[in-house]
Design an enzyme around this catalytic site. Structure first.
Site, PDB file in Angstrom:
ATOM      1  N   CYS A 112       0.823  -1.226   0.000  1.00  0.00           N
ATOM      2  CA  CYS A 112       0.000   0.000   0.000  1.00  0.00           C
ATOM      3  C   CYS A 112       0.847   1.262   0.000  1.00  0.00           C
ATOM      4  CB  CYS A 112      -0.935   0.010   1.189  1.00  0.00           C
ATOM      5  SG  CYS A 112      -2.137  -1.314   1.108  1.00  0.00           S
ATOM      6  N   HIS A 256      -3.658   7.243   2.461  1.00  0.00           N
ATOM      7  CA  HIS A 256      -4.001   5.925   1.923  1.00  0.00           C
ATOM      8  C   HIS A 256      -5.425   5.589   2.368  1.00  0.00           C
ATOM      9  CE1 HIS A 256      -4.044   1.866   0.764  1.00  0.00           C
ATOM     10  NE2 HIS A 256      -3.802   1.344   1.962  1.00  0.00           N
ATOM     11  N   ASN A 286     -10.066  -0.053  -0.723  1.00  0.00           N
ATOM     12  CA  ASN A 286      -8.605   0.041  -0.633  1.00  0.00           C
ATOM     13  C   ASN A 286      -8.003  -0.478  -1.943  1.00  0.00           C
ATOM     14  OD1 ASN A 286      -5.892  -0.339  -0.122  1.00  0.00           O
ATOM     15  ND2 ASN A 286      -6.170  -1.321   1.869  1.00  0.00           N
TER      16      ASN A 286
HETATM   17  N1  ACO Z   1     -19.108  -8.488   7.942  1.00  0.00           N
HETATM   18  C1  ACO Z   1     -19.631  -8.749   9.153  1.00  0.00           C
HETATM   19  N2  ACO Z   1     -18.893  -9.056  10.227  1.00  0.00           N
HETATM   20  C2  ACO Z   1     -17.559  -9.096  10.066  1.00  0.00           C
HETATM   21  C3  ACO Z   1     -16.952  -8.839   8.832  1.00  0.00           C
HETATM   22  C4  ACO Z   1     -17.786  -8.527   7.727  1.00  0.00           C
HETATM   23  N3  ACO Z   1     -17.296  -8.248   6.496  1.00  0.00           N
HETATM   24  N4  ACO Z   1     -15.613  -8.954   8.968  1.00  0.00           N
HETATM   25  C5  ACO Z   1     -15.379  -9.268  10.254  1.00  0.00           C
HETATM   26  N5  ACO Z   1     -16.567  -9.354  10.922  1.00  0.00           N
HETATM   27  C6  ACO Z   1     -16.788  -9.670  12.321  1.00  0.00           C
HETATM   28  C7  ACO Z   1     -15.656 -10.455  12.938  1.00  0.00           C
HETATM   29  O1  ACO Z   1     -15.835 -11.835  12.692  1.00  0.00           O
HETATM   30  C8  ACO Z   1     -15.823 -10.115  14.410  1.00  0.00           C
HETATM   31  O2  ACO Z   1     -16.880 -10.893  14.918  1.00  0.00           O
HETATM   32  P1  ACO Z   1     -16.793 -11.467  16.442  1.00  0.00           P
HETATM   33  O3  ACO Z   1     -16.720 -10.241  17.313  1.00  0.00           O
HETATM   34  O4  ACO Z   1     -18.046 -12.243  16.557  1.00  0.00           O
HETATM   35  O5  ACO Z   1     -15.536 -12.279  16.488  1.00  0.00           O
HETATM   36  C9  ACO Z   1     -16.292  -8.658  14.372  1.00  0.00           C
HETATM   37  O6  ACO Z   1     -16.809  -8.438  13.042  1.00  0.00           O
HETATM   38  C10 ACO Z   1     -15.202  -7.654  14.643  1.00  0.00           C
HETATM   39  O7  ACO Z   1     -14.072  -7.992  13.841  1.00  0.00           O
HETATM   40  P2  ACO Z   1     -12.759  -7.133  13.886  1.00  0.00           P
HETATM   41  O8  ACO Z   1     -11.749  -7.743  12.989  1.00  0.00           O
HETATM   42  O9  ACO Z   1     -12.409  -6.897  15.319  1.00  0.00           O
HETATM   43  O10 ACO Z   1     -13.296  -5.755  13.259  1.00  0.00           O
HETATM   44  P3  ACO Z   1     -12.590  -4.368  13.180  1.00  0.00           P
HETATM   45  O11 ACO Z   1     -13.446  -3.330  13.756  1.00  0.00           O
HETATM   46  O12 ACO Z   1     -11.140  -4.434  13.609  1.00  0.00           O
HETATM   47  O13 ACO Z   1     -12.580  -4.099  11.603  1.00  0.00           O
HETATM   48  C11 ACO Z   1     -11.117  -4.173   9.730  1.00  0.00           C
HETATM   49  C12 ACO Z   1     -11.882  -4.987  10.740  1.00  0.00           C
HETATM   50  C13 ACO Z   1     -12.099  -3.373   8.891  1.00  0.00           C
HETATM   51  C14 ACO Z   1     -10.344  -5.121   8.832  1.00  0.00           C
HETATM   52  C15 ACO Z   1     -10.146  -3.189  10.440  1.00  0.00           C
HETATM   53  O14 ACO Z   1      -9.436  -3.880  11.448  1.00  0.00           O
HETATM   54  C16 ACO Z   1      -9.161  -2.527   9.520  1.00  0.00           C
HETATM   55  O15 ACO Z   1      -9.538  -1.724   8.673  1.00  0.00           O
HETATM   56  N6  ACO Z   1      -7.866  -2.789   9.684  1.00  0.00           N
HETATM   57  C17 ACO Z   1      -6.818  -2.157   8.891  1.00  0.00           C
HETATM   58  C18 ACO Z   1      -6.770  -2.727   7.517  1.00  0.00           C
HETATM   59  C19 ACO Z   1      -5.661  -2.089   6.763  1.00  0.00           C
HETATM   60  O16 ACO Z   1      -5.444  -0.917   6.915  1.00  0.00           O
HETATM   61  N7  ACO Z   1      -4.884  -2.829   5.967  1.00  0.00           N
HETATM   62  C20 ACO Z   1      -3.653  -2.263   5.437  1.00  0.00           C
HETATM   63  C21 ACO Z   1      -3.597  -2.077   4.045  1.00  0.00           C
HETATM   64  S1  ACO Z   1      -3.750  -3.507   3.043  1.00  0.00           S
HETATM   65  C22 ACO Z   1      -2.220  -3.777   2.201  1.00  0.00           C
HETATM   66  O17 ACO Z   1      -1.175  -3.272   2.557  1.00  0.00           O
HETATM   67  C23 ACO Z   1      -2.282  -4.740   1.032  1.00  0.00           C
END
Ligand code: ACO
Length: 329
Positions: A112, A256, A286
């Site tokens: 990214c 980003h 993204n």
């Molecule tokens: N729909 C519904 N529920 C979901 C989904 C979905 N698509 N995805 C996860 N959940 C659920 C999980 O299973 C979890 O359920 P549980 O509590 O019963 O276990 C709950 O939602 C919370 O999951 P978390 O992973 O804790 O959710 P979070 O609020 O952290 O959001 C996310 C997840 C969006 C991925 C976030 O952590 C994020 O944006 N992280 C950064 C991502 C990023 O910046 N990546 C870098 C760039 S990519 C690259 O370099 C190629």
């Protein structure tokens, strides 16, 4: 020597994949995706549309905007984590598609943070060697090919697209292009965000395919926490080095586009208004290395960023690699 941004361009594929579409594919819902990520839809490239097609389309627009012919370009750097092939480089395919008679072309891998890394590299190349009058720096991704469409925690996040900037050595002493930067890597975090299969660690095999190792694996929460601190600290470093005040001197911040909550947290800590932040994550998701390049082109084309204005680019991604760059358009 002065290096100016002569033109910008971007390309977004036609097909839209909405949250409603994803609801039919995995156990998710529009409300979760919008509130947790800020994404409503993303664009997905056609099956026969590859990364170099999108990169070439973005380059064409940047060249048109600058009124420069492809034959004048001295180098092309394509940042991507979804290259056409492992080799030849995607940049070489862009060279063929645009018939660039004299361009030196190579790919750059920094996930990214790829576009910022390419801008840093392209600028350095021009500073080191005056023969590079025009250099194209590009971020292009077909992430839809490395998404596990059965994994709801990642498949809702990513989209396809490309963006490009044409740099020109104007050599007139003006203060333009990349003015200050802070680029970093911490390889100790390399496990939290990776594509495990297909490289020398896990060469492609039936087993790697069955284990879905050729798709993005991410520890979302860890990445989230690191992202905010990393981007803010890089922006503050650039602010101090350049002797500016972000909240007063910067016309637009182009972060980003990984998660709206990351963007908002960074904006809050930098003390900038919503108006100052380029945000298109709701439409594109993204797009990894393409994301800042697309955002920068939008800032230019919507008139938010005018000639002479300062922009602050900020990014982070797998590696971890992160950074910020102060740019005068
Ligand atoms: N729909 C519904 N529920 C979901 C989904 C979905 N698509 N995805 C996860 N959940 C659920 C999980 O299973 C979890 O359920 P549980 O509590 O019963 O276990 C709950 O939602 C919370 O999951 P978390 O992973 O804790 O959710 P979070 O609020 O952290 O959001 C996310 C997840 C969006 C991925 C976030 O952590 C994020 O944006 N992280 C950064 C991502 C990023 O910046 N990546 C870098 C760039 S990519 C690259 O370099 C190629």
């Amino acid at each position: 020597m002065s290096i100016k941004i002569a033109g910008t361009g971007s390309y977004i594929p036609e097909r839209v994949l909405t949250n409603a579409d994803l609801e039919k594919m995995v156990d998710t819902n529009n409300e979760w995706i919008v509130t947790r990520t800020g994404i409503s839809e993303r664009h997905i490239a056609a099956e026969n549309e590859v990364t170099s097609d999108m990169a070439a389309a973005a380059c064409r627009k940047a060249l048109e905007a600058a009124g420069v012919d492809a034959s004048e370009v001295g180098a092309v750097i394509v940042a991507t984590c979804t290259p056409d092939y492992t080799f030849p480089s995607t940049a070489a395919n862009v060279h063929r598609k645009l018939q660039m008679s004299k361009a030196f072309c190579f790919d750059l891998s920094a996930a990214c943070c790829g576009f910022l890394s390419a801008l840093e590299t392209g600028t350095s190349l021009m500073v080191a060697n005056k023969k590079y009058r025009y250099v194209l720096v590009v971020g292009a991704e077909k992430l839809s090919t490395i998404v596990n469409w059965e994994d709801r925690s990642t498949c809702v996040l990513f989209g396809d697209g490309a963006g490009a900037i044409l740099l020109e050595n104007v050599d007139d002493g003006s203060d333009s292009g990349l003015i200050a930067s802070d680029m970093n890597t911490d390889g100790n975090w390399s496990d939290i965000l990776k594509l495990p299969g297909g490289g020398s660690v896990n060469p492609a095999s039936h087993e790697t395919v069955d284990a879905k190792l050729h798709a993005i694996h991410m520890q979302g929460q860890e990445t989230f926490k690191l992202a905010v601190n990393a981007m803010v600290s890089a922006c503050r470093k650039v602010e101090a080095d350049a002797g500016i005040t972000i909240s007063e001197d910067i016309k637009v911040v182009v972060p980003h586009q990984a998660n709206i909550r990351i963007i908002q947290a960074v904006a809050k800590r930098l003390g900038i208004t919503e108006d100052q932040v380029i945000c298109n994550i709701n439409r594109y998701g993204n797009t990894s290395a393409a994301s800042v390049a697309i955002g920068f082109d939008e800032a230019v084309r919507t008139g938010k960023l005018q000639r002479g204005d300062l922009a602050l680019l900020a990014s982070f991604g797998s590696g971890l690699v992160w950074g910020a760059q102060l740019v005068r358009y």
